[in-house]
Write an enzyme that holds these catalytic residues in place. Structure first.
Site, PDB file in Angstrom:
ATOM      1  N   GLU A 190     -10.440  12.975  22.324  1.00 54.27           N
ATOM      2  CA  GLU A 190     -10.228  11.530  22.869  1.00 54.27           C
ATOM      3  C   GLU A 190     -11.402  11.071  23.591  1.00 54.27           C
ATOM      4  O   GLU A 190     -12.274  11.944  23.913  1.00 54.27           O
ATOM      5  CB  GLU A 190      -8.972  11.623  23.471  1.00 54.27           C
ATOM      6  CG  GLU A 190      -7.751  12.188  22.785  1.00 54.27           C
ATOM      7  CD  GLU A 190      -6.469  11.901  23.572  1.00 54.27           C
ATOM      8  OE1 GLU A 190      -6.259  11.012  24.222  1.00 54.27           O
ATOM      9  OE2 GLU A 190      -5.658  12.563  23.305  1.00 54.27           O
ATOM     10  N   ASP A 201      -3.787  20.757  28.448  1.00 54.10           N
ATOM     11  CA  ASP A 201      -2.737  20.407  27.232  1.00 54.10           C
ATOM     12  C   ASP A 201      -2.333  22.088  26.839  1.00 54.10           C
ATOM     13  O   ASP A 201      -1.155  21.900  26.782  1.00 54.10           O
ATOM     14  CB  ASP A 201      -3.469  19.884  26.186  1.00 54.10           C
ATOM     15  CG  ASP A 201      -2.438  19.880  25.056  1.00 54.10           C
ATOM     16  OD1 ASP A 201      -1.589  18.896  24.890  1.00 54.10           O
ATOM     17  OD2 ASP A 201      -2.904  20.384  23.881  1.00 54.10           O
ATOM     18  N   LYS A 205       1.694  23.638  26.893  1.00 56.24           N
ATOM     19  CA  LYS A 205       2.309  24.465  25.620  1.00 56.24           C
ATOM     20  C   LYS A 205       2.554  25.969  26.021  1.00 56.24           C
ATOM     21  O   LYS A 205       3.880  26.303  25.888  1.00 56.24           O
ATOM     22  CB  LYS A 205       1.642  24.264  24.717  1.00 56.24           C
ATOM     23  CG  LYS A 205       1.268  22.703  24.289  1.00 56.24           C
ATOM     24  CD  LYS A 205       0.139  22.744  23.087  1.00 56.24           C
ATOM     25  CE  LYS A 205      -0.193  21.147  22.675  1.00 56.24           C
ATOM     26  NZ  LYS A 205      -1.391  20.889  21.925  1.00 56.24           N
ATOM     27  N   GLY A 302      -1.557  15.708  14.840  1.00 55.16           N
ATOM     28  CA  GLY A 302      -1.521  14.376  13.880  1.00 55.16           C
ATOM     29  C   GLY A 302      -0.345  13.811  13.583  1.00 55.16           C
ATOM     30  O   GLY A 302       0.872  14.511  14.041  1.00 55.16           O
TER      31      GLY A 302
END
Lengths: 436, 436
Positions: A190, A201, A205, A302
């Protein structure tokens, strides 16, 4: 059976993927679920684009409250992201007796305990397969597929951006900054890539996976988080020469003293299957005491891969909604009254192996001094790579791979080594996992 | 909640693993399931060994009917194997209203339709995660994790014995017979290895996966089955030189005309993750239209890995038993009234690429004759490897990789090529899949 009515909050990349896959495969999904699943209402600030994407077949609103307060809606899908409004809306949906599906790893890693408690009190489900590793059904594998096992550790490539960057750095011998720019150009990173490249990130997770694996509350603030921004091309090359690849791993390991929860660049043997996961793909290895190692691989992000996970959750909820609430799959895999208070270990208490790169004066006795300090600290050496000084240079690189030791031991030993006059300041230290 | 009472039929390798894992991890499993799961009764012809294995804590009988008829038993685990008595007992257990867990792939691949129908009529579940790929939760991934997808194809290394043999043949350059003997000595192959090496075991598993992926009835008798007994070391070597590995794959692919269901040695690109699955490990790649490719890897056999799957099924049943029967996960992933009648294609109708090894006279025009015949049949050549004749020889090997074509085309073309006087009889023909 009557259709399941779904309200969608946010129709961006994943939201439009969810809408499109549900539409395209509606017959196939209904043949499996035994009923149809319909997106009945979409909330998005950009109502015009939402109308375009849905082709005018669905009610579009710009106020998400109209969705979470709509008594016709059975399940709310939250795809807004972040901790703010998303949290309010999820809690409102729960308060209104609606099941929730979310891909919001940040929200769950930080506020999961509060959210799951609210859901339990209202007898609704909060499903989040899409929050970890995109389309790979890893939450389902951990929570249901491996229920027989005492899970020992998990190690995952759970951020596609950083894996793409590391693959390119190795493949082309380029440095981090160059590859990051390429990744941004190609859409793999990004414009503001901080959360990805700094490991945040992946840590969200890993936090969720650790909870499910070991039955501990989500504790993102206790995770050790290191990204790949300081990783140098030279270390990728040296690792390769020693038979290792460097991957950004999210690691959760149970030890008798507590749980290791950490994200950092990690050397792993090149022959391991997970070492060969390239580009933006994700993969998670889970080690259970009965099953041994299992690996799950696929697209971790995605539009449609993530939609695949969102929709699987919708079908699961449709199925389990009629079961006794206490017989449903618990949010964090373990019954709420059977959670463990095993603490998360500070990084100094973590046990792992290390890769050390030292720049030393090329003169007799230097190596003896270094190895003596390591031996005194109880740290054994597993492998060594000594480079010849370059033409006209009087200094050379030495690379040491150590056996397992606690982080505090290596910190103390490297501080002593750095104090040697023959060793240049700034030893490069990377963690190494055999994953065996 | 009250404990789930389980009856175990057969306490051999998997049965004793199931008993041991349930005992060792009983607390962890109960913390997940919300109740305890107890083996209350074991039937085995060798009651003495059964008593030893269970340590005298469980009722042991030598008549399995006493288990399936016992009103105290909630779930029966069938680990006897084969089509005979196992089938009778499973049907009796179902008739008595008991849920069934089985690892019996042969039984389900051949008699699944009858068994699932009986279960549906009695509103009980027949769970069979352990029947395919041991401890890997592949049935759960296909039936639940990927429900959003139109599954396009599945390709799996689903027999550990043959993968061990192929890995050893490649690693050490040995021939099949030598490695088979070594595998038998090490316990990777049974004394009578026919079901494994002839591909029958893999075909049972591929049959079950095809049903779940495409919603078709189990039709083992329509599967095309080829083993690895005729595979030569030279072809493994040539494949390697062309960038391919040879694996025994179970393949199920949906085409507009029907389903391909086939087991055979297959060339796959060496760079694919599944090509790097070595030894007795299993792995399955599933291609879904939304998620793309996903891969599941782990131990496909053995006592505790298979027990891991058996126990996951027990917990699933404990959870779903309270749900409306029509809301449970359907046995074959699709609702019984929503199955497809897509036919299984005869092997001649299958579309794939080919590896051809021809031994030809080393003289001008030979290659032109061969390529002309292929061109006339509409078969394009993707790659070629031409070996020099050995010292003093006048013949040489030519290896051709073709683009995709139907099997009947390649059969016709190779028959014409074999009729050439310059080509030795017996063209070696292997199938090739890019898996992309």
């Amino acid at each position: 059976m009557k259709p399941i009515k779904v309200g969608l909050l946010g129709i961006g990349t994943v939201g439009s993927g969810t809408f499109n896959v549900l539409k395209r495969n509606q017959e196939e999904i209904a043949r499996r679920a035994g009923r149809s699943i319909e997106i009945a209402m979409v909330a998005d600030l950009n109502t015009e684009r939402a109308r375009e994407l849905t082709g005018g077949t669905v009610e579009i609103v710009n106020d998400a409250n109209l969705v979470v307060n709509n008594p016709e809606i059975d399940i709310v899908i939250e795809l807004i992201g972040g901790y703010g409004i998303a949290k309010d809306l999820v809690l409102k949906a729960i308060a209104n007796g609606k099941h929730v599906v979310t891909a919001n790893k940040a929200l769950l890693a930080v506020h999961g305990t509060e959210i799951f408690k609210a859901a339990q009190e209202k007898n609704v489900m909060v499903a989040f397969e899409a929050a970890v590793a995109g389309g790979i059904p890893i939450i389902k594998a951990l929570r249901e597929g491996l229920t027989a096992n005492r899970i020992q550790w998990i190690a995952g490539i759970i951020n596609g951006t950083t894996n793409f960057i590391l693959s390119e750095m190795r493949d082309k011998g380029l440095d981090f900054d160059t590859v990051l720019k390429e990744a941004q150009r190609l859409g793999y990173a990004e414009a503001d890539p901080t959360f990805d490249i700094e490991g945040v990130d992946a840590a969200h997770k890993a936090t969720i996976m650790a909870s499910i694996a070991f039955g501990i509350p989500v504790q993102f603030n206790k995770a050790h988080v290191e990204g790949i921004t300081k990783l140098e091309a030279i270390d990728i090359k040296y690792a390769e020469q020693l038979g290792y690849r460097i991957k950004l791993l999210g690691i959760a390991r149970r030890t008798p003293m507590g749980v290791e929860l950490r994200v950092h660049p990690t050397l792993i043997p090149a022959k391991r299957l997970i070492a060969n996961v390239e580009g933006a793909m994700n993969a998670v290895v889970v080690q259970g005491d009965a099953v041994g190692p299992t690996l799950y691989y696929g697209k971790g992000a995605g539009s449609e891969p993530t939609a695949s996970a969102v929709i699987a959750d919708l079908v699961d909820i449709a199925r389990l909604a009629t079961a006794d609430p206490e017989n449903r799959v618990p949010h964090l895999a373990f019954q709420p009254d059977a959670m463990s208070d095993l603490p998360i270990l500070p990084i100094e208490e973590v046990t792992t192996s290390y890769y050390l790169r030292l720049n030393v004066a090329d003169r007799p006795g230097v190596l003896a001094d270094i190895t003596r300090i390591l031996a005194d600290a109880g740290i054994s050496i597993d492998a060594m790579l000594q480079k010849e000084p370059a033409e006209g240079e009087t200094r050379a690189d030495i690379i040491l791979l150590t056996h397992q030791t606690q982080e505090k031991n290596i910190l103390a030993a490297t501080a002593r080594i750095e104090a040697l006059q023959t060793v240049a300041p700034g030893i490069t230290r990377l963690r190494l996992e055999e994953l065996s």
